[in-house]
Design a protein around this motif. Structure first.
Motif, PDB file in Angstrom:
ATOM      1  N   ARG A   7       1.095  -0.980  -0.149  1.00 16.12           N
ATOM      2  CA  ARG A   7       0.009   0.338  -0.162  1.00 16.12           C
ATOM      3  C   ARG A   7       0.742   0.883   0.274  1.00 16.12           C
ATOM      4  N   PRO A   8       0.124   2.349  -0.798  1.00 15.55           N
ATOM      5  CA  PRO A   8       1.598   3.184  -1.067  1.00 15.55           C
ATOM      6  C   PRO A   8       1.985   4.303   0.363  1.00 15.55           C
ATOM      7  N   GLU A   9       1.009   3.966   1.772  1.00 15.21           N
ATOM      8  CA  GLU A   9       1.326   4.411   2.924  1.00 15.21           C
ATOM      9  C   GLU A   9       2.314   3.529   3.843  1.00 15.21           C
ATOM     10  N   ARG A  10       2.070   2.074   3.914  1.00 15.41           N
ATOM     11  CA  ARG A  10       2.567   0.881   4.646  1.00 15.41           C
ATOM     12  C   ARG A  10       2.520   0.209   3.969  1.00 15.41           C
ATOM     13  N   ARG A  11       2.454  -1.543   4.350  1.00 15.04           N
ATOM     14  CA  ARG A  11       3.237  -1.947   4.058  1.00 15.04           C
ATOM     15  C   ARG A  11       2.418  -3.446   4.689  1.00 15.04           C
ATOM     16  N   ARG A  12       1.370  -3.829   4.145  1.00 14.76           N
ATOM     17  CA  ARG A  12       0.962  -5.517   4.889  1.00 14.76           C
ATOM     18  C   ARG A  12       1.728  -6.392   5.337  1.00 14.76           C
ATOM     19  N   PHE A  13       1.436  -7.139   5.813  1.00 12.36           N
ATOM     20  CA  PHE A  13       2.280  -8.738   6.426  1.00 12.36           C
ATOM     21  C   PHE A  13       1.026  -9.176   6.854  1.00 12.36           C
ATOM     22  N   THR A  14       1.240 -10.793   6.712  1.00 15.46           N
ATOM     23  CA  THR A  14       0.395 -11.885   7.747  1.00 15.46           C
ATOM     24  C   THR A  14       1.548 -12.805   8.350  1.00 15.46           C
ATOM     25  N   GLY A  15       1.998 -12.532   9.507  1.00 18.64           N
ATOM     26  CA  GLY A  15       2.957 -13.400  10.232  1.00 18.64           C
ATOM     27  C   GLY A  15       1.658 -14.439  11.481  1.00 18.64           C
ATOM     28  N   GLN A  16       2.811 -14.702  11.960  1.00 15.65           N
ATOM     29  CA  GLN A  16       2.445 -16.133  12.933  1.00 15.65           C
ATOM     30  C   GLN A  16       3.055 -15.593  14.437  1.00 15.65           C
ATOM     31  N   LEU A  17       2.394 -16.548  15.093  1.00 17.58           N
ATOM     32  CA  LEU A  17       3.047 -16.416  16.571  1.00 17.58           C
ATOM     33  C   LEU A  17       2.698 -17.283  17.817  1.00 17.58           C
ATOM     34  N   ILE A  36      -4.506  -5.239  17.646  1.00 16.37           N
ATOM     35  CA  ILE A  36      -2.948  -6.034  18.120  1.00 16.37           C
ATOM     36  C   ILE A  36      -2.239  -6.185  17.206  1.00 16.37           C
ATOM     37  N   ALA A  37      -2.801  -5.736  15.336  1.00 21.84           N
ATOM     38  CA  ALA A  37      -1.849  -5.413  14.712  1.00 21.84           C
ATOM     39  C   ALA A  37      -1.420  -3.947  14.878  1.00 21.84           C
ATOM     40  N   GLU A  38      -1.988  -3.263  15.416  1.00 23.82           N
ATOM     41  CA  GLU A  38      -1.510  -2.237  15.818  1.00 23.82           C
ATOM     42  C   GLU A  38       0.008  -1.844  17.112  1.00 23.82           C
ATOM     43  N   GLN A  39      -0.446  -2.860  17.549  1.00 28.48           N
ATOM     44  CA  GLN A  39       0.751  -2.705  19.087  1.00 28.48           C
ATOM     45  C   GLN A  39       1.703  -3.586  17.966  1.00 28.48           C
ATOM     46  N   THR A  40       1.576  -4.852  16.867  1.00 27.68           N
ATOM     47  CA  THR A  40       2.603  -5.034  17.033  1.00 27.68           C
ATOM     48  C   THR A  40       3.508  -5.068  15.889  1.00 27.68           C
TER      49      THR A  40
END
Length: 62
Positions: A7-17, A36-40
């Motif tokens: 995305r122009p302002e941020r990149r998005r990713f999917t991960g596992q914890l 949770i996404a913002e905290q991460t």
């Protein structure tokens, strides 16, 4: 492995914890009133800043 979406302002990713780490992040997010996404994202950002600070300190010692 995660996936990456641009995305122009941020990149998005999917991960596992693992369960323990997820619970810790969730608890911090609830306390801070953020997702949770913002905290991460914040934890990653703070961790990267700490690494950069360590690199700067090590280079100044030389």
């Amino acid at each position: 492995m995660g996936s990456i979406h641009r995305r122009p302002e941020r990149r998005r990713f999917t991960g596992q914890l693992d369960d323990e780490t997820f619970d810790e992040v969730r608890t911090l997010a609830l306390r801070a009133g953020v997702s949770i996404a913002e905290q991460t994202r914040q934890l990653i950002e703070f961790g990267l800043e700490a690494v950069q600070d360590e690199k700067r300190a090590a280079s100044q010692e030389r």
